[in-house]
Design an enzyme around this catalytic site. Structure first.
Site, PDB file in Angstrom:
ATOM      1  N   GLU A 164      33.468  46.547 121.703  1.00 43.78           N
ATOM      2  CA  GLU A 164      32.731  45.328 121.378  1.00 43.78           C
ATOM      3  C   GLU A 164      32.893  44.260 122.465  1.00 43.78           C
ATOM      4  OE1 GLU A 164      32.287  44.984 116.663  1.00 43.78           O
ATOM      5  OE2 GLU A 164      34.377  45.208 117.284  1.00 43.78           O
ATOM      6  N   GLU A 174      36.081  52.526 113.587  1.00 43.25           N
ATOM      7  CA  GLU A 174      36.492  51.673 112.472  1.00 43.25           C
ATOM      8  C   GLU A 174      36.348  52.317 111.097  1.00 43.25           C
ATOM      9  OE1 GLU A 174      35.604  48.764 115.813  1.00 43.25           O
ATOM     10  OE2 GLU A 174      34.795  50.666 115.078  1.00 43.25           O
ATOM     11  N   GLY A 180      37.294  47.404 118.975  1.00 42.80           N
ATOM     12  CA  GLY A 180      37.165  46.067 119.548  1.00 42.80           C
ATOM     13  C   GLY A 180      37.020  46.087 121.050  1.00 42.80           C
ATOM     14  N   ALA A 202      42.169  46.950 117.606  1.00 41.39           N
ATOM     15  CA  ALA A 202      42.989  45.938 116.956  1.00 41.39           C
ATOM     16  C   ALA A 202      44.470  46.232 117.190  1.00 41.39           C
ATOM     17  CB  ALA A 202      42.681  45.913 115.464  1.00 41.39           C
TER      18      ALA A 202
END
Length: 692
Positions: free
Chosen positions: A105, A125, A102, A63
């Site tokens: 992901e 996270e 992320g 992020a």
């Protein structure tokens, strides 16, 4: 505005490049750029497959921290990953460097994954009080099975390229250029007519009740009140559902964590890690060169400091009083380096050890850039050491003391170069613990301070600037909240109830367990050192003095507050009568866990406010970082100053004033705390003021 995502196409292969320096963070512009690139791929009749890769030194960062605390802007990352996965044309993630959070992901949203040796995949996270929220908990188990996902996700862990290949998270590893290798892979897939392989279409993993039982038991024990790891396990369990339902459950759990105070505490700690070394007085100040470090003393601390330097490719000359002691220090350092190899922190112990020289004559330090003294905690001894260092070290070399409590300015007076003297307070074991208090007396040169911070960075330490007083930041505050625990004992609490309550708050050990670990002789000697200046109104733990005289020194003698078989302790029943005798006719009361925690924390915060108010700590965040990295304060609470803000300063001050009615000496409210309450401000406001 130029998009941070570029699209090009040649020979049937589209190349989508994320170029958002310095870390290719997944900010709104990158998310929109990825969405637009997949749309363009769909419309590009000349392209039949795409490669997604990152410019610079990594694939994709997580992020964008500049978006923390702001309203989310579309497209959301889960939608971007779904958009990539839905592409009718295959998309290869070509990963070099880290693909974390992320970034991982996004890679899992692609249809195929190729990694360059040195790449890393993971989900950190939980370290921010969250869980993977863009499909990581649903896609990873479908590729690897539950066990591997439960090893990585609740721990905030990562896997190397090789490790990721072994568990099935990725498809291939290459040693060559990542884009060229991806083009070869793309041509191979096109030749074979391979269709997109969507992870969301894969079946749920085979049930693995044992893996979940093991993970829940492990994290119930390790998390010490932190909720994100256990919530992450629940999210992984949702991979047993149809994919859309599992994604909905992941989103529900993610949003639930977004609203927790723990997430706010972890975000606070995250940003403080980045702010703590940014000191206005050091801006533009060049540090002195440090390539060769001297260490005085080869005991546990000195050997640990030498190890830390060797692990950072510095040359070390270690001084001991005789050859036998020097040999013993070398043996300790060798064992430390061998352990670092086993932990994956070092490749070649022999190469590191070759940078170590031991000697018994201070003249061996004539060419070092900086020497760190780590001898017995006695002012007379330390002054003698510094006088000898001053005589042999070259001009411009830095003289540092590892003292935990003593006056660094007084030590500096034993030299003709007080401007070159500084405190470097390492925490034991020095090659493992990350905190380094940089103690700066008034006469220390600014570039010496800058050098200390540069050295800390090289050693992988978190450096905190501290002013010069007894105990500096951490040990001064420690003495006060330990004093609160002693007072609670005299008022009716047991040491074992206090330890249990403090562990229930989230610290790894209670104060009396910690005393046993450190050695009760340490506390006794500290009290003896302060006896001449002790205020008559202060409380002395006479029972602890009696324990010392009985030879009950804690773990090292097998008996202290606890009795020990190995390292496992059980409450020592013989302590009780000593405490009862110390209480005398003092009025008694009962304490529940919440009351113990409140007094312990109030003492910590009140003394910390005095430390900030006196300028010993420049900002409240310096206190938070010190207690997090040096004293086991639970990271998910953010630090004691953040905790105080979260529970409310007015109520905390009211409690302190109430307790001051019966113990006005100990519970004197900090002037800074009173001022903040009067002004309706918080410690966070002071942190903000420091950045203006």
């Amino acid at each position: 505005m130029t998009s941070p995502v570029r699209y090009s196409s040649a020979d049937g292969i589209a190349v989508i490049t994320i170029d958002n320096p310095p870390v290719n963070a997944l900010g709104q512009a990158v998310r929109q750029g990825l969405w637009d690139a997949i749309d363009r791929l769909a419309q590009d009749d000349s392209a039949h497959i795409a490669i997604l890769h990152g410019a610079g030194s990594l694939f994709l960062g997580g992020a964008d921290i500049s978006e923390f605390g702001k309203p989310p802007q579309p497209p959301a990352l889960p939608d971007v990953c779904a958009r990539i996965e839905a592409s009718a044309k295959p998309v290869i993630a070509a990963v070099h460097g880290p693909a974390l959070g992320g970034g991982c992901e996004v890679a899992l949203g692609c249809h195929f994954r190729l990694a360059q040796t040195g790449a890393r995949f993971g989900f950190p996270e939980v370290k921010l009080g969250l869980l993977p929220g863009a499909g990581g908990t649903q896609r990873m188990p479908r590729l690897t099975g539950y066990a591997a996902a439960l090893d990585m996700i609740p721990a905030g862990g990562a896997a190397s390229a090789k490790g990721a290949l072994e568990i099935g998270l990725i498809d291939r590893v290459t040693d060559g250029d990542i884009v060229e290798a991806a083009k070869d892979y793309a041509r191979e897939l096109l030749t074979a007519g391979t269709a997109p392989r969507r992870v969301s279409d894969l079946p749920s993993p085979a049930p693995d009740a044992q893996a979940f039982d093991t993970a829940r038991a492990l994290w119930a024990k390790k998390s010490r009140g932190e909720v994100a790891p256990l919530q992450a396990i629940d999210a992984v369990a949702a991979a047993a559902l149809p994919f859309a339902d599992g994604m909905a459950e992941e989103r529900r759990l993610f949003l639930e964590l977004m609203e927790t105070p723990q997430r706010a505490g972890l975000i606070h700690a995250f940003f403080n890690d980045r702010k703590v070394s940014k000191l206005p007085e050091l801006k533009g100040v060049a540090p002195r060169d440090v390539a060769h470090v001297g260490v005085i003393g080869g005991g546990t601390m000195g050997a640990g400091i030498a190890t830390a330097c060797l692990l950072s490719s510095l040359s070390v000359t270690l001084i001991e009083r005789d050859d036998a002691s020097a040999d013993k220090a070398r043996t300790t350092i060798t064992a430390n380096l061998d352990a670092a190899v086993k932990r994956g922190k070092l490749r070649d112990a022999a190469a590191a050890l070759s940078q170590l020289t031991t000697a018994t004559d201070y003249t061996a330090l004539s060419d070092v850039n900086l020497t760190i003294e780590a001898v017995f905690e006695d002012m007379t001894v330390k002054k003698e050491v510094f006088a000898q260092l001053d005589a042999v070290m070259k001009p411009g070399a830095i003289l540092a003391t590892n003292t935990s409590y003593l006056d660094v300015a007084e030590i500096a007076e034993s030299t003709k170069r007080p401007q070159d003297v500084i405190g470097l307070h390492f925490f034991s074991p020095a090659h493992v613990m990350k905190l380094l208090e940089v103690v700066v007396p008034d006469g220390t040169a600014t570039d010496v301070t800058a050098t200390a911070f540069a050295l800390a960075k090289r050693l992988g330490k978190v450096a905190v600037r501290a002013g010069n007083c007894d105990g500096f930041i951490g040990n001064r505050i420690l003495a006060t909240y330990r004093g609160a625990a002693d007072r609670m004992i005299l008022d009716g609490a047991s040491p074992f109830d206090i330890d249990a309550a403090i562990k229930g708050f989230g610290l790894p050990m209670g104060p009396f367990e910690m005393a046993d670990l450190a050695g009760l002789d340490i506390g006794y000697m500290t009290r003896a050192r302060k006896v001449a200046t002790r205020d008559a109104r202060d409380v002395t733990p006479t029972w602890a003095d009696e324990m010392y005289h009985k030879g009950w020194l804690g773990q090292k003698t097998g008996q202290g507050y606890y009795t020990y078989e190995g390292r496992k302790g059980t409450p020592n029943p013989e302590v009780g009568p000593l405490i009862i005798a110390a209480r005398g006719d003092r009025p008694q009361q009962s304490f529940d866990a919440e009351q113990i925690q409140r007094r312990y924390m109030a003492a910590m915060v009140n003394e910390a406010a005095k430390v900030v108010g006196e300028g010993i700590a420049a900002r409240p965040l310096d206190v938070d970082v010190t207690l997090l990295y040096g004293y086991g304060f639970p990271r998910w609470r953010g630090g004691p100053m953040h905790w105080a803000d979260s529970v409310g300063l007015p109520a905390l001050l009211d409690d302190i004033r109430t307790w001051a009615e019966t113990d006005p000496y100990f519970w004197q409210p900090a002037p800074l705390l009173e001022q903040l309450v009067s002004d309706g401000r918080s410690f966070a406001d002071l942190n903000k003021d420091s950045t203006k």
